[in-house]
Write a protein that holds these residues in place. Structure first.
Motif, PDB file in Angstrom:
ATOM      1  N   VAL A   1      59.025  38.624  45.539  1.00 42.45           N
ATOM      2  CA  VAL A   1      59.533  37.967  44.336  1.00 42.45           C
ATOM      3  C   VAL A   1      61.035  38.245  44.246  1.00 42.45           C
ATOM      4  O   VAL A   1      61.454  39.404  44.233  1.00 42.45           O
ATOM      5  CB  VAL A   1      58.838  38.547  43.080  1.00 42.45           C
ATOM      6  N   LYS A   2      61.806  37.205  44.190  1.00 37.56           N
ATOM      7  CA  LYS A   2      63.245  37.373  43.954  1.00 37.56           C
ATOM      8  C   LYS A   2      63.433  37.716  42.477  1.00 37.56           C
ATOM      9  O   LYS A   2      62.685  37.212  41.635  1.00 37.56           O
ATOM     10  CB  LYS A   2      63.940  36.053  44.295  1.00 37.56           C
ATOM     11  N   ALA A   3      64.400  38.535  42.141  1.00 36.00           N
ATOM     12  CA  ALA A   3      64.590  38.992  40.759  1.00 36.00           C
ATOM     13  C   ALA A   3      65.014  37.871  39.817  1.00 36.00           C
ATOM     14  O   ALA A   3      65.050  38.034  38.603  1.00 36.00           O
ATOM     15  CB  ALA A   3      65.611  40.131  40.721  1.00 36.00           C
ATOM     16  N   TYR A   4      65.342  36.720  40.401  1.00 34.67           N
ATOM     17  CA  TYR A   4      65.563  35.486  39.639  1.00 34.67           C
ATOM     18  C   TYR A   4      64.816  34.416  40.428  1.00 34.67           C
ATOM     19  O   TYR A   4      63.907  34.786  41.180  1.00 34.67           O
ATOM     20  CB  TYR A   4      67.077  35.214  39.495  1.00 34.67           C
TER      21      TYR A   4
ATOM     22  N   LEU B   1      53.683  37.506  51.403  1.00 32.93           N
ATOM     23  CA  LEU B   1      53.960  36.071  51.214  1.00 32.93           C
ATOM     24  C   LEU B   1      54.846  35.822  50.006  1.00 32.93           C
ATOM     25  O   LEU B   1      54.982  36.667  49.120  1.00 32.93           O
ATOM     26  CB  LEU B   1      52.647  35.280  51.133  1.00 32.93           C
ATOM     27  N   GLY B   2      55.440  34.647  49.975  1.00 32.37           N
ATOM     28  CA  GLY B   2      56.392  34.287  48.923  1.00 32.37           C
ATOM     29  C   GLY B   2      55.659  33.853  47.664  1.00 32.37           C
ATOM     30  O   GLY B   2      54.721  33.072  47.728  1.00 32.37           O
TER      31      GLY B   2
ATOM     32  N   GLU C   1      62.402  34.167  49.227  1.00 32.04           N
ATOM     33  CA  GLU C   1      62.317  35.334  48.343  1.00 32.04           C
ATOM     34  C   GLU C   1      62.823  36.604  49.027  1.00 32.04           C
ATOM     35  O   GLU C   1      63.051  37.619  48.359  1.00 32.04           O
ATOM     36  CB  GLU C   1      60.852  35.558  47.918  1.00 32.04           C
ATOM     37  N   GLY C   2      62.940  36.544  50.350  1.00 34.63           N
ATOM     38  CA  GLY C   2      63.333  37.741  51.102  1.00 34.63           C
ATOM     39  C   GLY C   2      62.163  38.278  51.928  1.00 34.63           C
ATOM     40  O   GLY C   2      62.097  39.477  52.234  1.00 34.63           O
ATOM     41  N   LYS C   3      61.266  37.370  52.330  1.00 33.09           N
ATOM     42  CA  LYS C   3      60.086  37.784  53.106  1.00 33.09           C
ATOM     43  C   LYS C   3      60.477  38.452  54.419  1.00 33.09           C
ATOM     44  O   LYS C   3      59.881  39.450  54.812  1.00 33.09           O
ATOM     45  CB  LYS C   3      59.198  36.551  53.397  1.00 33.09           C
TER      46      LYS C   3
ATOM     47  N   SER D   1      50.545  43.867  44.852  1.00 29.16           N
ATOM     48  CA  SER D   1      51.806  44.513  44.481  1.00 29.16           C
ATOM     49  C   SER D   1      52.954  43.574  44.798  1.00 29.16           C
ATOM     50  O   SER D   1      52.802  42.620  45.575  1.00 29.16           O
ATOM     51  CB  SER D   1      51.979  45.833  45.229  1.00 29.16           C
ATOM     52  N   ILE D   2      54.084  43.885  44.168  1.00 27.31           N
ATOM     53  CA  ILE D   2      55.250  43.008  44.282  1.00 27.31           C
ATOM     54  C   ILE D   2      56.378  43.745  44.988  1.00 27.31           C
ATOM     55  O   ILE D   2      56.630  44.927  44.728  1.00 27.31           O
ATOM     56  CB  ILE D   2      55.713  42.577  42.869  1.00 27.31           C
ATOM     57  N   ALA D   3      57.075  43.023  45.881  1.00 25.56           N
ATOM     58  CA  ALA D   3      58.369  43.481  46.389  1.00 25.56           C
ATOM     59  C   ALA D   3      59.419  42.667  45.646  1.00 25.56           C
ATOM     60  O   ALA D   3      59.486  41.449  45.816  1.00 25.56           O
ATOM     61  CB  ALA D   3      58.461  43.247  47.895  1.00 25.56           C
ATOM     62  N   LEU D   4      60.171  43.315  44.791  1.00 24.18           N
ATOM     63  CA  LEU D   4      61.168  42.627  43.965  1.00 24.18           C
ATOM     64  C   LEU D   4      62.518  42.695  44.676  1.00 24.18           C
ATOM     65  O   LEU D   4      63.085  43.784  44.845  1.00 24.18           O
ATOM     66  CB  LEU D   4      61.243  43.291  42.590  1.00 24.18           C
TER      67      LEU D   4
END
Ligand code: GDP
Ligand code: IMO
Ligand code: MG
Length: 427
Positions: free
Chosen positions: A269-272, A10-11, A17-19, A329-332
């Motif tokens: 998570v988007k890097a910005y 999820l965002g 975010e790129g889901k 965990s995060i997907a950046l």
């Protein structure tokens, strides 16, 4: 370690975010992909090789043959949009047969919902939410007011007729009387929606039972979130939110799956940071730096084409998202978009009149009595596009990832270095 069975993706920010990319990437290891909230306000992009897909209602898993894709009861569905999406995907070579099922208790978006969404936004002027104009809010309103039309009711002419006529009576009076807009013809809507019922008949079913049967049989389910945590109707930046629960709890209500069946939660998570539409955005960049990120990141809406607002990464927002969703965990994503900057500020906390906030301070933001505090990290000034191994990332990029992990006390398990499936570091 044994693989955990079911995963929520999820965002963690304000959507986009790129889901879609991450769901598509991880899909291979799952049997079922399910949406549980939202509607065609979502726009999830999937790219691999030279292929490009924009998914709106259908789970991103549909592009993988053999995956069962579910539209949960927590969604609001515009049947015309669904039909168009199925046709577009088929034209692009996707197989859509028994692999797509629709909850009989998902709610139907009617043309009057869309008309009210648009009329309300127009009338609000500068105070508008900046919705996608798809009728999402008004459809959820009718659900909660207990007058909504269920997808299963597209199969029952008498019920559909009664409900659509009642909905049109009420909504037409608001549209014409209050907003000065044209009325909609209930008869035409009923005819059209009965046709959709026929088209979707074999797909409309008890998706909750289906999901449970799959889980019981040991199949792995991925729950695909739409929108983002800060757009949650309860926990987001209300009123500048969408009308559903985008947080992890939305899975329980929007599919009928209990919390103990959600074994792991990945936050995308988007890097910005970006956001579309109105509402608070503490780290927003209104200068040419923002323009540079927008151009490099191609930050224009998948659904509406609107330019997205841009800001630096906001760890205050992310700590809140981790807390609300239990993110493991995060997907950046979109790290490559930052390739070209000398320095990259990251917001670590907000300074308040009487201290600091490390979690989103709703009232201070609403009153403007806060100031983001930044830590400036060194840029890496070299291309990370398409990099697939962590060791190949420039040291400064690894430092950026490490900083995020340390501050958030959460592991970054995926780093995305481009829009395509293969442009990814899996750690
Ligand atoms: P979603 O709504 O969360 O699925 O995200 P969207 O698809 O609306 O927006 C994300 C955009 O970024 C899409 O155009 C993706 O193709 C693109 N994208 C995803 N990951 C990356 C990445 O790592 N790098 C770059 N440059 N683009 C990415
Ligand atoms: P995905 O799934 C980004 C935003 C709209 C508006 C607010 C309310 O692609 O991340 P709505 O039409 O839902 O009533 O609009 O929510 N919004 C999104 N922003 N990504 C989305 O979906 C969004 N879906 C809705 O821009 O600010
Ligand atoms: Mg999107």
């Amino acid at each position: 370690m044994a693989q955990k069975q079911n995963l929520a993706v999820l965002g963690a920010q304000w959507g986009d975010e790129g889901k879609g990319k991450i769901v598509d990437l991880l899909c291979e290891d799952f049997d079922v992909v399910a949406r549980y909230q939202g509607g065609h306000n979502a726009g999830h992009t999937v790219k691999f090789a030279d292929r490009h897909f924009a998914l709106r209602l259908i789970p991103s898993g549909i592009l993988h043959p053999g995956k069962l894709c579910l539209l949960g009861n927590g969604m609001v569905i515009d049947p015309k949009a669904l039909l168009d999406e199925i046709e577009q995907l088929r034209a692009a070579g996707a197989v859509i047969d028994e692999n797509l099922k629709i909850s009989e208790t998902a709610h139907v978006i009617l043309p009057v919902h869309k008309a009210i969404d648009l009329a309300r936004e127009e009338a609000a002027g500068d105070a508008k939410i900046g919705t996608t104009g798809r009728g999402i809010g008004p459809a959820y309103e009718m659900k909660v007011s207990r007058h909504g039309v269920l997808m299963g009711e597209l199969l029952d002419e008498a019920v559909l007729r009664r409900k659509v006529e009642a909905a049109c009576r009420e909504k037409n009076s608001i549209l014409t009387g209050f907003y000065g807009k044209p009325a909609h013809d209930a008869g035409a809507i009923i005819d059209e929606y009965l046709r959709y019922g026929e088209i979707f008949r074999s797909r409309i079913t008890d998706v909750t039972l289906l999901a449970h049967a799959q889980i019981k049989a040991g199949k792995r389910v991925m729950f695909e979130g739409a929108q983002g945590t800060l757009l949650d109707v309860d926990h987001g930046t209300y009123p500048f939110v969408t009308s559903s629960n985008t947080v992890v709890g939305g899975i329980c209500t929007g599919l009928g799956v209990p919390p103990k069946q959600i074994h792991e939660v990945m936050g995308v998570v988007k890097a910005y940071t970006t956001r579309v539409g109105s509402g608070p955005f503490p780290t927003e960049l209104l200068d040419d730096v923002g323009d540079r990120v927008r151009t490099r990141g191609n930050e224009f809406g998948t659904v509406t084409g609107r330019p997205r607002r841009i800001g630096w990464l906001d760890l205050v927002v992310l700590r809140t998202a981790i807390m609300l969703n239990g993110i493991d965990s995060i997907a950046l994503t979109k790290l490559d978009v930052l390739d070209d900057f000398d320095e990259i500020p990251v917001c670590t906390e907000y300074a308040l009149a009487d201290g600091t906030a490390r979690h989103y301070p709703r009232s201070a933001v609403a009153h403007g009595t806060y100031k983001p505090t930044y830590k400036t990290l060194k840029g890496w000034k070299s291309s990370t596009i398409g990099i697939r191994s962590y060791e190949e990332l420039p040291q400064a990029a690894r430092d950026y990832v490490r900083f995020v992990e340390d501050e958030l006390e959460c592991r970054v398990s995926i780093v995305s270095t481009g829009p395509r499936r293969e442009e990814t570091v899996v750690r």
